[in-house]
Structures are given as C-alpha cells and as structure tokens.
Design a protein around this motif. Structure first.
Motif, short mmCIF file in Angstrom:
data_model
loop_
_atom_site.label_atom_id
_atom_site.label_comp_id
_atom_site.label_asym_id
_atom_site.label_seq_id
_atom_site.Cartn_x
_atom_site.Cartn_y
_atom_site.Cartn_z
N LEU A 1 0.84 -1.20 0.00
CA LEU A 1 0.00 0.00 0.00
C LEU A 1 0.87 1.25 0.00
N LEU A 2 0.57 2.18 -0.89
CA LEU A 2 1.17 3.51 -0.87
C LEU A 2 0.04 4.51 -1.06
N GLU A 3 -0.16 5.35 -0.04
CA GLU A 3 -1.31 6.24 -0.03
C GLU A 3 -0.92 7.62 0.47
N LYS A 4 -1.33 8.64 -0.28
CA LYS A 4 -1.11 10.01 0.18
C LYS A 4 -2.16 10.35 1.23
N THR A 5 -1.71 10.97 2.32
CA THR A 5 -2.63 11.39 3.38
C THR A 5 -2.60 12.92 3.49
N LYS A 6 -3.33 13.46 4.43
CA LYS A 6 -3.36 14.91 4.62
C LYS A 6 -2.02 15.44 5.12
N THR A 7 -1.26 14.56 5.76
CA THR A 7 -0.01 15.01 6.39
C THR A 7 1.25 14.36 5.81
N GLY A 8 1.08 13.43 4.86
CA GLY A 8 2.26 12.76 4.32
C GLY A 8 1.91 11.54 3.51
N PHE A 9 2.61 10.43 3.79
CA PHE A 9 2.36 9.19 3.06
C PHE A 9 2.21 8.03 4.03
N LYS A 10 1.35 7.11 3.64
CA LYS A 10 1.14 5.87 4.38
C LYS A 10 1.66 4.72 3.51
N LEU A 11 2.59 3.97 4.05
CA LEU A 11 3.19 2.83 3.35
C LEU A 11 2.85 1.56 4.12
N GLY A 12 2.18 0.62 3.47
CA GLY A 12 1.83 -0.65 4.11
C GLY A 12 2.79 -1.74 3.72
N LEU A 13 3.28 -2.49 4.70
CA LEU A 13 4.19 -3.61 4.46
C LEU A 13 3.60 -4.89 5.05
N SER A 14 3.74 -5.97 4.31
CA SER A 14 3.44 -7.29 4.83
C SER A 14 4.77 -7.98 5.11
N VAL A 15 4.96 -8.42 6.36
CA VAL A 15 6.21 -9.05 6.77
C VAL A 15 5.91 -10.46 7.26
N ARG A 16 6.59 -11.42 6.68
CA ARG A 16 6.44 -12.83 7.09
C ARG A 16 7.79 -13.25 7.65
N TYR A 17 7.80 -13.64 8.93
CA TYR A 17 9.08 -13.83 9.61
C TYR A 17 9.26 -15.27 10.06
N PRO A 18 10.52 -15.72 10.14
CA PRO A 18 10.80 -17.12 10.50
C PRO A 18 10.24 -17.50 11.86
N VAL A 19 9.95 -18.77 12.03
CA VAL A 19 9.23 -19.24 13.21
C VAL A 19 10.03 -19.08 14.50
N SER A 20 11.36 -18.97 14.41
CA SER A 20 12.16 -18.84 15.63
C SER A 20 12.30 -17.39 16.09
N PHE A 21 11.74 -16.44 15.33
CA PHE A 21 11.78 -15.03 15.70
C PHE A 21 10.43 -14.63 16.31
N THR A 22 10.42 -13.48 16.99
CA THR A 22 9.21 -13.02 17.66
C THR A 22 8.69 -11.74 17.02
N GLN A 23 7.43 -11.45 17.29
CA GLN A 23 6.83 -10.20 16.83
C GLN A 23 7.60 -9.00 17.37
N GLU A 24 8.03 -9.07 18.61
CA GLU A 24 8.74 -7.95 19.23
C GLU A 24 10.07 -7.68 18.52
N GLN A 25 10.76 -8.74 18.12
CA GLN A 25 12.02 -8.56 17.39
C GLN A 25 11.77 -7.89 16.04
N VAL A 26 10.72 -8.33 15.36
CA VAL A 26 10.43 -7.79 14.03
C VAL A 26 10.03 -6.31 14.14
N MET A 27 9.17 -5.98 15.08
CA MET A 27 8.75 -4.59 15.23
C MET A 27 9.93 -3.69 15.59
#
Length: 433
Positions: free
Chosen positions: A302-328
């Motif tokens: 996703l790439l979207e112009k907003t009132k204040t800038g741009f919104k970029l959407g990413l889909s991230v698929r991470y290996p099973v031995s990693f955690t959500q906290e590490q990815v964020m």
C-alpha cells in the motif's frame, strides 16, 4: 482399494464433478457488507447455501453453523477428523483472459477465481468422499468436511464455528502446498506513516491504482509537479513477491527521478533503496532466517497520500524462531525519520509436532500417489491451521508451483486437480483407519 482403482473412479465422473464445481465458481463470493443472516455478505452466504444443496444431492446431511461455516459429516461420533477449506475468494481485479466467475477449460487448464484458492481443492475432497461412499466404503472414524466463508478476510468464521462445535482431533486444510505443512511463519501487517510538509505534498497527487494486502500491486499512477507518471508492474501473491514486479517501488523510482523537491526526493529514494527487489529484508537490515522456515519476507502492498504525508503498508512474514517484538524493533529502527510505525495485523507463527502419526498418514497418502519420498515443510502462507486446533495444511499446490492464487487468470492444471482428489481420497482413508 488400490491406487489404480481410485483413478478409475475419478476419470468417468470428472465431467459431473466439473459441472457442480462450476456452480461454486459462478458465485462471486468476495466478502461484502454484513446483513442479517449473512455476516460476510450475501454472496458468501449464497455460496454456503450452494455447497449445502450440492452435498445434499449426493446424499449427505448438511449443517450450517452461525451462517458462517457449513459442514457435512460421515459417522456419529463426537470426536472427528476434519477437512477444512473455504469458499470465499479475493476480488478478481486486473485484466483476465477468461471470465473470473466462470469455470473455463482451456489448454489442459481450468480457470476461474477460486479454482485453486480454495473452491477447487475443498470441493475435490467432498466429491472424493462421495465416490468412496458410492463404492460402499465405510469409515471407522467420524469425518467432517468444513466449508468456511471468511478465510480471505481474517478467518473470523472459525471462532464462530468453535463457539458452537467441538474442534477436530486432527484436521487438514487443502489450502497451501504439498507435502504436509507443519509450520507457518508469523505475519505482520504494518503501516509506516511519514510526515511531509504541506508545500511538498501539494506537488504530488493521490496514488491511483488497485492495492491490497493480499497481492503485489501492479498498475499505479500519479501526477508529480504537473507530470503524469505511470508504471506497469506484475501482480503476484503477497507471500511470493519475487514472482511479481511491485508497482509501489517502480513508482517510487520514477518519482525520485522526476521531482525537483528535496523532501519528496528524499522520501521516495529511501522507499526505493530499502524495498525495491529486496524481498528478504536486506534493505531494512533484517535479512533474518532460520533452518526450519528460511528467510524473512517483506512486501510493500500500500502507498497512499494522506493529509499530512504518506502511508506505506508492508506485509512481513518472519521465520518461526523469531518473535513479533524482534520484528517490530527492526522495522522501527529501519524507518525513515518523521515516521511512525503501527502494527495493524498480527498472526503469530505456527508449529505442529511433525512426528504426529496423522502427519505420517498424510505423507503416506501423498507419497503413494506421487511416487515421491517427502518430508514435512513450512510455509510463508497463512491458513485455517492458525485458527483451528490440531490442523495442518496439505496441498493443493505441488512443489515449484507458486504465484497463482490471488492473481489474474487463477488456474489449476486439470490433471493436478484430479490428482489432488486422488491424494485426498487416500488421506481420508488413512486418517480414518
């Protein structure tokens, strides 16, 4: 029953199978506005009613759970072996060669939205069960086939089902790949919101084109400083970005080369340098991997112009031995300045004990039919296995087949669809021994 006998059952019945499958393909079961008695829209309810009608014409008794999941059952026991698929589909965007909501046979292939994902495979399970029962086979265990209607939009149909019904003792979903899939990588959808000045934003128009989290966007357009820019990428499923050409990063390249505004140039250079053809996270300093599930995978959707800038959407698929906290933490560190990173969707990774005897039975069914010697694998995809306990993915795509679902001209080779039916017939018998 011998393998050759199964083939002899399937071949003379395949045209009848296609006739009934065509009735399912013809229903545009894309999630719509909720209505009374139709939580995912009228078409998704209609496709559930159609599968129940077809199943009853075969002699099965069909059940509907909370207007969200239909099922048929063979046997009377409370504990059951399950097969779970879905009849909802993603939108049929893009330019199709064949009508998306019509089953078309051409050049040895079957075309139509849902033929692979997932109407064709789950219906082949029902039809295969019908053929076995017509032959007089009796199952020692209770077997239940479930037909969902919200897999593509969050799988909220499964919690509704589990509110009223017991979970299976074991189940498989024919909605991924072969051989048996015992692990699914974690998935995060995140949004990078970057603030730009009003003066810079005035130089660029809205981004025009079809975008969604399930696919790599292809055709995008915008105006920059009075110049019309357009790109033609290649659509692919978001979990296989290497098979496509991402319109977002292609457009970023054109914008950074066109604009004379330093702020716009800086933002789109960052976007291009970090994400263009860098599907394994290397542009974000996140080229992570593990032995069980391979590399992390990043897709701009996703790439979207907003009132204040741009919104970029990413889909991230991470290996099973990693955690959500590490990815964020990695994403926040990689973000451009003036950027807020927000998590909008999270599916934790899934691991099932690959030594379960039921997995061995599925592996045997696959190996006996194909003549291969397989071992269980993991996937970047997301299936009902994350929402229904004791469930693994099993088929329908064979090794090397990628990038077909969620794409224009979705198809299955006719021979592959029939081979799936044969494998699933073996699997049902093996699991119910």
């Amino acid at each position: 029953m011998k393998q050759a006998h199964f083939k002899k059952l399937i071949q003379p019945n395949k045209e009848l199978f296609y006739q009934d499958l065509a009735q399912l393909i013809a229903i545009p079961s894309v999630k719509g506005q909720a209505q009374v008695g139709a939580p995912y829209g009228i078409e998704n309810k209609r496709v559930l009613e159609k599968i129940m009608e077809i199943a009853e014409s075969y002699g099965f008794k069909a059940h509907l759970v909370d207007d969200a999941v239909a099922y048929i059952q063979v046997g009377e026991g409370d504990e059951y072996v399950g097969i779970v698929g879905h009849l909802d589909v993603v939108e049929a965007g893009g330019k199709w060669t064949y009508p998306p909501f019509e089953l078309t046979k051409a050049n040895g292939k079957l075309y139509g939205r849902g033929i692979l994902d997932n109407k064709g495979p789950i219906f082949s399970c029902l039809y295969g069960l019908k053929l076995l029962i017509d032959q007089g086979y009796r199952f020692d265990k209770t077997i239940r086939i479930l037909f969902g209607s919200d897999e593509e939009s969050g799988s909220s149909d499964i919690p509704r089902y589990l509110n009223q019904e017991k979970a299976p003792v074991f189940a498989f979903t024919p909605d991924c790949k072969y051989p048996v899939v015992y692990g699914e990588r974690g998935i995060l959808n995140v949004v990078f919101e970057t603030t730009l000045s009003a003066q810079s934003l005035a130089l660029i128009s809205e981004i025009d084109g079809e975008q969604g989290r399930s696919f790599v966007p292809d055709v995008l357009r915008c105006m920059v400083e009075g110049q019309a820019l357009a790109v033609q990428g290649k659509r692919a499923p978001s979990n296989a970005p290497d098979l496509g050409s991402n319109g977002i990063t292609l457009l970023a390249e054109k914008i950074k080369e066109t604009t004379t505004n330093e702020e716009l140039k800086h933002y789109f250079t960052w976007l291009y340098d970090c994400l263009h053809e860098k599907h394994l996270g290397q542009g974000l300093n996140m080229a992570w991997q593990d032995e069980m599930s391979g590399y992390l995978n990043v897709t701009p959707y996703l790439l979207e112009k907003t009132k204040t800038g741009f919104k970029l959407g990413l889909s991230v698929r991470y290996p099973v031995s990693f955690t959500q906290e590490q990815v964020m933490a990695g994403l926040e560190q990689a973000a451009n300045e003036q950027t807020i990173v927000t998590l909008v969707r999270s599916l934790p990774s899934l691991l099932i004990d690959k030594n379960r005897p039921e997995i061995a039975q599925l592996t045997k069914a696959y190996d006996d039919v194909t003549g291969l010697e397989s071992t269980p694998v993991t996937t970047t995809g997301a299936t009902y296995a994350r929402f229904l306990p004791n469930t693994v993915a099993f088929g329908p795509s064979f090794p090397g087949q990628k990038g077909i679902a969620h794409n224009v001209d979705e198809y299955m080779d006719e021979s592959d669809l029939l081979l799936n039916m044969e494998i699933y017939m073996h699997a049902m018998l093996n699991l119910c021994e």
